[in-house]
Design a protein around this motif. Structure first.
Motif, mmCIF file in Angstrom:
data_model
loop_
_atom_site.group_PDB
_atom_site.id
_atom_site.type_symbol
_atom_site.label_atom_id
_atom_site.label_comp_id
_atom_site.label_asym_id
_atom_site.label_seq_id
_atom_site.Cartn_x
_atom_site.Cartn_y
_atom_site.Cartn_z
ATOM 1 N N HIS A 248 24.751 19.498 46.998
ATOM 2 C CA HIS A 248 23.499 20.231 46.902
ATOM 3 C C HIS A 248 22.437 19.432 47.644
ATOM 4 N N GLN A 249 21.306 20.087 47.815
ATOM 5 C CA GLN A 249 20.303 19.486 48.678
ATOM 6 C C GLN A 249 19.499 18.409 47.971
ATOM 7 N N GLY B 273 8.388 26.294 42.759
ATOM 8 C CA GLY B 273 7.825 25.262 41.886
ATOM 9 C C GLY B 273 8.053 23.834 42.322
ATOM 10 N N ALA B 274 8.144 23.623 43.642
ATOM 11 C CA ALA B 274 8.302 22.247 44.125
ATOM 12 C C ALA B 274 6.962 21.523 44.073
ATOM 13 N N ILE C 164 17.901 25.501 45.439
ATOM 14 C CA ILE C 164 16.579 24.877 45.622
ATOM 15 C C ILE C 164 15.686 25.101 44.401
ATOM 16 N N ALA D 138 23.237 17.490 39.700
ATOM 17 C CA ALA D 138 24.087 18.256 40.615
ATOM 18 C C ALA D 138 25.121 19.102 39.865
ATOM 19 N N GLU E 82 16.764 22.367 42.130
ATOM 20 C CA GLU E 82 16.540 21.008 42.654
ATOM 21 C C GLU E 82 15.094 20.570 42.496
ATOM 22 N N VAL E 83 14.161 21.508 42.713
ATOM 23 C CA VAL E 83 12.750 21.131 42.595
ATOM 24 C C VAL E 83 12.412 20.695 41.173
ATOM 25 N N VAL F 15 24.327 27.835 39.588
ATOM 26 C CA VAL F 15 24.348 28.649 40.811
ATOM 27 C C VAL F 15 25.575 29.549 40.803
ATOM 28 N N ALA F 16 26.709 29.007 40.364
ATOM 29 C CA ALA F 16 27.930 29.811 40.281
ATOM 30 C C ALA F 16 27.714 30.998 39.341
ATOM 31 N N PHE G 5 7.725 16.322 46.293
ATOM 32 C CA PHE G 5 9.057 16.811 46.660
ATOM 33 C C PHE G 5 9.041 17.363 48.086
ATOM 34 N N PHE H 214 24.398 29.031 48.774
ATOM 35 C CA PHE H 214 24.311 28.064 47.672
ATOM 36 C C PHE H 214 23.004 27.279 47.734
ATOM 37 N N GLU H 215 22.682 26.791 48.923
ATOM 38 C CA GLU H 215 21.476 25.958 49.065
ATOM 39 C C GLU H 215 20.208 26.760 48.805
ATOM 40 N N MET I 252 32.743 26.800 47.302
ATOM 41 C CA MET I 252 31.297 26.549 47.255
ATOM 42 C C MET I 252 31.002 25.079 47.590
ATOM 43 N N ILE J 218 23.460 22.102 38.466
ATOM 44 C CA ILE J 218 23.093 23.013 39.556
ATOM 45 C C ILE J 218 24.312 23.822 40.009
ATOM 46 N N ARG J 219 25.435 23.136 40.171
ATOM 47 C CA ARG J 219 26.660 23.838 40.612
ATOM 48 C C ARG J 219 27.042 24.931 39.611
#
Lengths: 265, 297
Positions: free
Chosen positions: B5-6, B209-210, A132, A141, A135-136, A148-149, B214, A127-128, B1, A144-145
């Motif tokens: 998240h990060q 693309g960070a 990413i 969130a 996230e960038v 990603v799913a 970041f 997932f992480e 899951m 994103i969830r």
């Protein structure tokens, strides 16, 4: 608003107008254009010699050629990881060479990249590793969830987001890398020998995932030296040899003795 | 899951936990240098405190004889007020006198002494140039007055303590410079090591693309935390050691210098914490400059 005649109808302005700041014919313009691109390394090795190329939106293109021909370099010039010596590369209408260091991340968010060695963080979960890419870009969130799913479902890894990368097989790792490449729905996916570390059957499976994303409208640039893949899935093929690009179209058979001498259509 | 998240916070926590040995080593080293600096500053602070009690140039304390009356005290005060260059002259209150005799923490016994048991005392402050010479002259003149028992002009103590404080402050400044260098080296090395270990992670973030901010933010926060925690733990250790030593040797020090030991003033504690944190973040920032060259562009 009541309209009684043609002149009044012409002055009518709707409350919600279509997005006119975007050119209507943008979809007909090429996604990537190479114009007389030259690139050589400090050792004097010339990798690209006057490459001219145009790649349209929604195309699936194989880039092939012998090892060391410059396939990876060519892909790296598109997302700005390598500079060029001469010429111009435009992506989404922008000259990649003039994109500033600060703006480069924004360009890269339009590109999904898949590598032969996967480039996953082994200490992160599946997932992480996928999240990413969102996230960038500062997605919430919740989004994103959800995305990603969706990406995990597309690559056949539903419900495995919590697993560590270290427990996955090579094929599964490549699926995660593909999920990361497509999760933010990029305009272009660059695949740099994505099947190089996989056995032939897995390679065909992975190629199928790229076919799926192509069918969904994504432009795919697939670099490989595995000729069998070209036969499995006939698409426009670019042969890179001695720094020059030869566009041999789709469905060509490339002879092992020399990749570009006898293209058969 | 995973539902987590990060986010920036979780990336920082993850980095700290994954490399806890490295972070602990960095923080521990910063703690050691801040213990040294805080100890030196504690020494200087107490010297200054003793100096403030005994070493004030241009101040005179006049103790009257046991049989001196309030009128005698008032007469001396009036005489002092009419003297050229005397800025203030007043009789000390019993509480002030107790504080002066026993420092800032008077013992219970002394606090219970009735005022008539204490000698009458007058304090005068001089202004202008050549204070030590004028203080000595005034002392000689006051010693000739019949009701005066003792005059303290603090001049010799002032010069000795002043020299000593100057020397200690100089040594502490040198130590502070060494601490600065040590913190720069420690935090810089720790951040560079952490960066080296996370290079693949950084490379991937760049590819997707960070932005530079970041990528850098977690390292900057780690540097900040190293500086902050290092200075905070260093100060806590010195405070704990000071507390235990003080409980044991308070009376002895009081008897020796007439002044109970004091801890660092709050402004100095906050300054040390701010210096540690700023240095940590600053070093991390400088260490990350090489990060830009990773990408060929």
């Amino acid at each position: 608003m009541a309209t009684s005649g043609p002149s009044e109808a012409r002055t009518f302005r709707p409350a919600f107008r279509t997005g006119e700041r975007f050119s209507r014919d943008a979809k007909d313009r090429p996604l990537i254009v190479f114009e007389s691109v030259h690139k050589s390394y400090a050792t004097g090795m010339r990798v690209l010699r006057g490459v001219d190329l145009s790649i349209g939106r929604g195309e699936f293109i194989f880039v092939t050629g012998p090892s060391g021909a410059g396939k990876s370099t060519m892909l790296r010039t598109i997302y700005g990881a390598e500079g060029i010596d001469e010429g111009r590369i435009t992506f989404l209408g922008r000259d990649v060479g003039t994109v500033t260091k600060q703006a480069m991340p924004y360009l890269r968010r339009n590109v999904g990249i898949v590598f032969q060695d996967f480039k996953l963080v082994p200490t992160w979960t599946i997932f992480e590793n996928i999240a990413i890419a969102l996230e960038v870009a500062g997605y919430a969130a919740r989004i994103i969830r959800s995305r990603v799913a969706d990406a995990l479902e597309r690559v056949g890894l539903v419900g495995r987001g919590d697993e560590r990368i270290t427990v996955l097989s090579g094929g599964e790792k490549q699926r995660v890398a593909i999920a990361r490449a497509i999760v933010n729905d990029p305009a272009l996916v660059l695949a740099d020998e994505p099947t190089g570390n996989l056995d032939p059957q897995l390679a065909v499976d992975i190629l199928g995932l790229f076919e799926d994303m192509h069918r969904a409208g994504t432009t795919v640039l697939f670099a490989t030296h595995d000729r069998s893949l070209l036969e499995v899935s006939p698409h426009r093929t670019l042969v890179l040899d001695d720094g020059r690009i030869h566009d041999i179209g789709a469905g060509a058979v490339i002879r092992a003795s020399h990749p570009i001498e006898v293209p058969v259509r | 899951m995973s539902l987590v998240h990060q986010s920036m916070g979780s990336r920082i926590v993850r980095g700290l936990l994954r490399e806890w040995k490295l972070q602990l080593l960095g923080i521990g080293s910063v703690v050691v240098v801040f213990v040294c600096l805080a100890t030196a500053l504690l020494f200087v602070t107490n010297l200054e405190s003793v100096g403030a009690k005994w070493g004030t140039e241009g101040r005179i304390t006049v103790f009257l004889k046991d049989d001196a009356t309030a009128d005698d005290a008032r007469a001396v005060v009036d005489a002092l007020r009419q003297t050229d260059g005397v800025k203030v002259a007043r009789e000390l209150e019993p509480d002030e006198l107790r504080r002066w005799l026993r420092g800032p923490n008077p013992s219970k016994d002394l606090a219970e002494w009735p005022a008539e048991w204490l000698p009458r005392a007058i304090e005068a402050e001089l202004t202008g140039a050549e204070l030590p010479a004028r203080a000595r002259l005034l002392r000689q003149r006051l010693e000739g007055v019949g009701t005066v028992d003792l005059v303290e002009d603090h001049v010799s103590a002032a010069s000795r303590i002043s020299e000593f404080v100057k020397g200690a402050a100089g040594a502490t400044a040198v130590l502070a410079a060494l601490v600065f260098g040590a913190v720069v080296a420690i935090v810089g090395s720790t951040v560079r090591l952490a960066l080296e270990r996370r290079r693949p992670e950084v490379e991937i973030m760049r590819l997707v693309g960070a932005s530079e901010n970041f990528i850098r933010a977690p390292f900057l926060v780690e540097g900040f935390l190293q500086g902050f925690l290092g200075s905070a733990f260093g100060l806590a250790i010195v405070a704990a050691a000071f507390g235990s030593v003080r409980a044991r040797f308070d009376e002895a020090v009081l008897a020796l210098v007439g002044q109970a030991p004091v801890f660092l003033p709050s402004y100095l504690v906050f300054s040390l914490l701010a210096a540690g944190s700023t240095l940590g973040a600053g070093c991390a920032y400088v260490s990350l400059r090489g990060l830009e060259n990773d990408d060929e562009r």
